[in-house]
Design a protein around this motif. Structure first.
Motif, PDB file in Angstrom:
ATOM      1  N   LEU A 132       1.107  -1.333  -0.004  1.00 33.69           N
ATOM      2  CA  LEU A 132      -0.514  -0.046   0.208  1.00 33.69           C
ATOM      3  C   LEU A 132       0.997   1.480   0.243  1.00 33.69           C
ATOM      4  O   LEU A 132       0.363   1.741  -0.110  1.00 33.69           O
ATOM      5  CB  LEU A 132      -0.963   0.306   0.982  1.00 33.69           C
ATOM      6  CG  LEU A 132      -1.796   1.326   0.981  1.00 33.69           C
ATOM      7  CD1 LEU A 132      -2.915   1.361   0.252  1.00 33.69           C
ATOM      8  CD2 LEU A 132      -2.716   0.833   2.291  1.00 33.69           C
ATOM      9  N   ALA A 133       2.361   0.914   0.622  1.00 34.93           N
ATOM     10  CA  ALA A 133       2.742   2.480   0.871  1.00 34.93           C
ATOM     11  C   ALA A 133       3.240   2.644  -0.265  1.00 34.93           C
ATOM     12  O   ALA A 133       3.415   4.172  -1.243  1.00 34.93           O
ATOM     13  CB  ALA A 133       3.957   1.694   1.551  1.00 34.93           C
ATOM     14  N   LYS A 134       4.054   2.073  -1.495  1.00 38.94           N
ATOM     15  CA  LYS A 134       3.910   1.658  -2.820  1.00 38.94           C
ATOM     16  C   LYS A 134       2.569   2.258  -3.780  1.00 38.94           C
ATOM     17  O   LYS A 134       3.189   3.435  -4.424  1.00 38.94           O
ATOM     18  CB  LYS A 134       3.737   0.604  -3.659  1.00 38.94           C
ATOM     19  CG  LYS A 134       5.232  -0.419  -3.227  1.00 38.94           C
ATOM     20  CD  LYS A 134       6.425   0.023  -4.434  1.00 38.94           C
ATOM     21  CE  LYS A 134       7.230  -0.574  -4.588  1.00 38.94           C
ATOM     22  NZ  LYS A 134       8.467  -0.012  -5.247  1.00 38.94           N
ATOM     23  N   LYS A 135       1.676   2.251  -3.286  1.00 39.49           N
ATOM     24  CA  LYS A 135       0.625   3.174  -4.406  1.00 39.49           C
ATOM     25  C   LYS A 135       0.567   4.353  -3.477  1.00 39.49           C
ATOM     26  O   LYS A 135       0.056   5.242  -4.647  1.00 39.49           O
ATOM     27  CB  LYS A 135      -0.182   2.765  -4.011  1.00 39.49           C
ATOM     28  CG  LYS A 135      -0.572   1.087  -4.246  1.00 39.49           C
ATOM     29  CD  LYS A 135      -2.232   0.377  -4.321  1.00 39.49           C
ATOM     30  CE  LYS A 135      -2.081  -1.522  -4.836  1.00 39.49           C
ATOM     31  NZ  LYS A 135      -3.227  -2.352  -4.084  1.00 39.49           N
ATOM     32  N   CYS A 136       1.298   4.771  -2.374  1.00 39.12           N
ATOM     33  CA  CYS A 136       0.869   5.730  -2.096  1.00 39.12           C
ATOM     34  C   CYS A 136       1.901   6.707  -2.185  1.00 39.12           C
ATOM     35  O   CYS A 136       2.489   8.037  -2.131  1.00 39.12           O
ATOM     36  CB  CYS A 136       0.844   5.644   0.199  1.00 39.12           C
ATOM     37  SG  CYS A 136      -0.968   5.702   0.027  1.00 39.12           S
ATOM     38  N   GLY A 137       3.240   6.915  -2.697  1.00 37.84           N
ATOM     39  CA  GLY A 137       4.154   6.932  -3.102  1.00 37.84           C
ATOM     40  C   GLY A 137       5.731   6.612  -3.130  1.00 37.84           C
ATOM     41  O   GLY A 137       6.833   7.346  -3.921  1.00 37.84           O
ATOM     42  N   ALA A 138       5.676   5.482  -2.852  1.00 32.34           N
ATOM     43  CA  ALA A 138       7.065   4.862  -1.647  1.00 32.34           C
ATOM     44  C   ALA A 138       7.644   4.302  -3.191  1.00 32.34           C
ATOM     45  O   ALA A 138       7.269   3.964  -4.144  1.00 32.34           O
ATOM     46  CB  ALA A 138       6.983   3.814  -0.729  1.00 32.34           C
ATOM     47  N   ASP A 139       8.778   4.870  -3.283  1.00 35.35           N
ATOM     48  CA  ASP A 139      10.051   4.342  -4.228  1.00 35.35           C
ATOM     49  C   ASP A 139      10.581   2.177  -4.078  1.00 35.35           C
ATOM     50  O   ASP A 139      10.581   2.075  -4.566  1.00 35.35           O
ATOM     51  CB  ASP A 139      11.000   4.774  -4.122  1.00 35.35           C
ATOM     52  CG  ASP A 139      10.563   6.799  -4.931  1.00 35.35           C
ATOM     53  OD1 ASP A 139      10.542   6.297  -6.037  1.00 35.35           O
ATOM     54  OD2 ASP A 139      10.855   7.397  -4.000  1.00 35.35           O
ATOM     55  N   LEU A 140      10.649   2.326  -2.841  1.00 37.27           N
ATOM     56  CA  LEU A 140      10.894   1.472  -2.055  1.00 37.27           C
ATOM     57  C   LEU A 140      11.092   1.162  -1.428  1.00 37.27           C
ATOM     58  O   LEU A 140      10.630   1.970  -0.159  1.00 37.27           O
ATOM     59  CB  LEU A 140      12.726   1.142  -2.121  1.00 37.27           C
ATOM     60  CG  LEU A 140      14.080  -0.114  -1.317  1.00 37.27           C
ATOM     61  CD1 LEU A 140      13.569  -0.414  -2.762  1.00 37.27           C
ATOM     62  CD2 LEU A 140      14.842   0.527  -1.350  1.00 37.27           C
ATOM     63  N   THR A 141      10.050  -0.378  -0.915  1.00 36.48           N
ATOM     64  CA  THR A 141       9.747  -0.687   0.184  1.00 36.48           C
ATOM     65  C   THR A 141      11.146  -1.811   0.876  1.00 36.48           C
ATOM     66  O   THR A 141      11.521  -3.034   0.311  1.00 36.48           O
ATOM     67  CB  THR A 141       8.593  -1.240   0.460  1.00 36.48           C
ATOM     68  OG1 THR A 141       8.194  -2.442  -0.639  1.00 36.48           O
ATOM     69  CG2 THR A 141       7.431  -0.437   0.041  1.00 36.48           C
ATOM     70  N   LEU A 142      10.744  -1.394   1.854  1.00 37.70           N
ATOM     71  CA  LEU A 142      11.866  -2.615   3.196  1.00 37.70           C
ATOM     72  C   LEU A 142      11.282  -3.105   4.204  1.00 37.70           C
ATOM     73  O   LEU A 142      10.682  -2.150   5.004  1.00 37.70           O
ATOM     74  CB  LEU A 142      12.891  -2.062   3.677  1.00 37.70           C
ATOM     75  CG  LEU A 142      14.165  -1.364   2.364  1.00 37.70           C
ATOM     76  CD1 LEU A 142      15.238  -1.055   2.682  1.00 37.70           C
ATOM     77  CD2 LEU A 142      14.544  -2.416   1.533  1.00 37.70           C
ATOM     78  N   ASN A 143      11.263  -4.471   4.321  1.00 39.14           N
ATOM     79  CA  ASN A 143      10.784  -5.024   5.330  1.00 39.14           C
ATOM     80  C   ASN A 143      11.521  -5.020   6.535  1.00 39.14           C
ATOM     81  O   ASN A 143      13.123  -6.531   6.417  1.00 39.14           O
ATOM     82  CB  ASN A 143       9.802  -6.375   5.001  1.00 39.14           C
ATOM     83  CG  ASN A 143       9.671  -7.310   6.874  1.00 39.14           C
ATOM     84  OD1 ASN A 143       9.464  -7.022   6.981  1.00 39.14           O
ATOM     85  ND2 ASN A 143       8.299  -7.829   6.341  1.00 39.14           N
ATOM     86  N   PRO A 144      11.990  -4.755   7.858  1.00 40.01           N
ATOM     87  CA  PRO A 144      12.903  -4.880   9.065  1.00 40.01           C
ATOM     88  C   PRO A 144      13.579  -7.077   9.086  1.00 40.01           C
ATOM     89  O   PRO A 144      13.827  -6.990  10.152  1.00 40.01           O
ATOM     90  CB  PRO A 144      12.931  -4.395  10.104  1.00 40.01           C
ATOM     91  CG  PRO A 144      11.469  -2.952   9.279  1.00 40.01           C
ATOM     92  CD  PRO A 144      10.722  -4.244   8.177  1.00 40.01           C
ATOM     93  N   GLY A 145      11.664  -7.271   9.122  1.00 40.20           N
ATOM     94  CA  GLY A 145      11.928  -9.191   9.484  1.00 40.20           C
ATOM     95  C   GLY A 145      12.651 -10.122   8.608  1.00 40.20           C
ATOM     96  O   GLY A 145      12.700 -10.901   9.156  1.00 40.20           O
ATOM     97  N   LYS A 146      12.641  -9.035   7.563  1.00 43.97           N
ATOM     98  CA  LYS A 146      13.383  -9.857   6.151  1.00 43.97           C
ATOM     99  C   LYS A 146      14.406  -9.321   5.895  1.00 43.97           C
ATOM    100  O   LYS A 146      15.560 -10.196   5.342  1.00 43.97           O
ATOM    101  CB  LYS A 146      12.351  -9.993   5.134  1.00 43.97           C
ATOM    102  CG  LYS A 146      10.957 -10.611   5.413  1.00 43.97           C
ATOM    103  CD  LYS A 146      10.493 -10.272   4.175  1.00 43.97           C
ATOM    104  CE  LYS A 146       8.843 -11.038   4.775  1.00 43.97           C
ATOM    105  NZ  LYS A 146       7.958 -11.469   3.077  1.00 43.97           N
TER     106      LYS A 146
END
Length: 382
Positions: A241-255
């Motif tokens: 959802l953050a991508k759809k809101c404008g994030a260029d990159l997403t990172l999961n700290p659990g991964k």
């Protein structure tokens, strides 16, 4: 207050107005605080506005994490040591509000710059206008700090509510769903955090947390067009959802090791800006670590637990700018404009809507640790 057997007619003050007089019932349903974890749906008289007040028919009210903290008996909220409780018996909660103006004198309508039939959103704070902060233009840090739904002013978990003269009202289009319009409150808060960050075109901006405030920070940061906006969250659905809101990159700290990933993306230096929207102590240390020297750290969250960090990182190691952010001052017109533009995935942001009679389910949904919800709203009359 004048009660009538079935309805009271509060006429438009201008008989030539396009909006006709509206039949207003004598009573309404409203949620009332009695004690921590003891909120009740009650039948109350519909309030009659004074000469300098408006009456609105509540169309939607968002349920905030602070509403949940209040419900569970949070103390010393917003740092005021003199406020020993936030559940005020007899007060109706709800501060993320939008509603239709259904009654008000010429004086009150002119004061707020609205007409009968307009949809308005109100800022959550009702500033006194007299303290040092208000007289210097810092109304969002008002000394008495009265807010809808917490102390003196009844909030919007009701079918009708009063908008006092000291409130700050903003018109919102009636062409969008009411629960989308109510998102202007959390979005304005996020935009204020973004403004505090003083983002430039060359910045790499990291937003920690993709709840309503974090998503709003992603939205605001992306509208500043920096070099890159990076969103962090443990929930992959919220990252999408953050991508759809404008994030260029997403990172999961659990991964992944987000600190190392961001250093690798920035030539080993680190991010320019970090906006903390999780409310978890670990996110503070994470932000101080992944920022470059002379970076900017913006803290929006309210923490349940104390946070301990190595302050030498802020001073001797990196000379960081650490900035707080509170409420959404001067950002409401921009927030409303963005929502009205239709560019946001509002149906995915506003995940849950409940009727007034299901207020308890709404509160429980916000508190559900499974993370299934993003923005929860109450829609009276639905």
């Amino acid at each position: 207050m004048t009660a009538m057997s079935e309805t009271q007619t509060i006429p438009a003050t201008d008989p030539t107005a396009a909006t006709p007089a509206r039949e207003i019932p004598a009573t309404m349903k409203a949620v009332v605080m009695h004690a921590p974890e003891d909120y009740r749906l009650e039948e109350l008289q519909v309030p009659t506005p004074a000469a300098d007040e408006l009456l609105i028919r509540v169309e939607a009210v968002g349920v905030c994490a602070s509403d949940l903290k209040c419900y569970h008996g949070a103390t010393k909220f917003w740092g005021d040591e003199n406020r020993d409780r936030w559940v005020q018996p007899g007060v109706t909660p709800g501060h993320e509000l939008v509603g239709e103006v259904v009654a008000g004198s010429d004086e009150a309508l002119a004061h707020h710059g609205v007409s009968l039939g307009d949809r308005i959103a109100c800022e959550q704070i009702v500033p006194c206008g007299e303290c040092l902060y208000c007289t210097r233009g810092w109304y969002w840090m008002c000394g008495p700090h009265d807010m809808f739904g917490f102390k003196h002013y009844d909030g919007a978990m009701a079918e009708y509510m009063i908008v006092p003269s000291l409130a700050r009202a903003h018109r919102v289009s009636g062409d969008i769903p009411a629960h989308h319009a109510a998102f202007s409150e959390p979005l304005s808060c996020s935009l204020h955090a973004v403004e505090r960050a003083q983002i430039t075109f060359d910045d790499v901006v990291v937003v920690a947390g993709c709840g309503p405030i974090g998503l709003g920070a992603v939205i605001g940061a992306s509208h500043k067009t920096p070099k890159q906006v990076i969103a962090l969250d443990f929930d992959d659905d919220k990252l999408a959802l953050a991508k759809k809101c404008g994030a260029d990159l997403t990172l999961n700290p659990g991964k992944v090791d987000v600190v190392e990933e961001i250093r690798a993306l920035t030539g080993g230096y680190g991010a320019d800006v970090y906006i903390e929207c999780t409310g978890h102590p670990s996110a503070v240390k994470q932000g101080l670590t992944l920022l470059r020297k002379l970076g900017r750290f913006v803290e929006y969250s309210v923490f349940k637990d104390d946070v301990t960090v190595d302050w030498s990182i802020i001073s001797d190691d990196k000379e960081l700018d650490v900035l707080g952010a509170h409420l959404g001052p001067n950002c409401w017109p921009a927030a409303i404009k963005i929502i009205e533009s239709g560019v946001l995935p509002m149906e995915e942001i506003c995940t849950h809507q409940f009727g007034l009679e299901d207020f308890q389910t709404a509160l429980d949904t916000v508190g559900d640790s499974s993370g299934a919800s993003v923005k929860v709203s109450i829609v009276p009359g639905s």
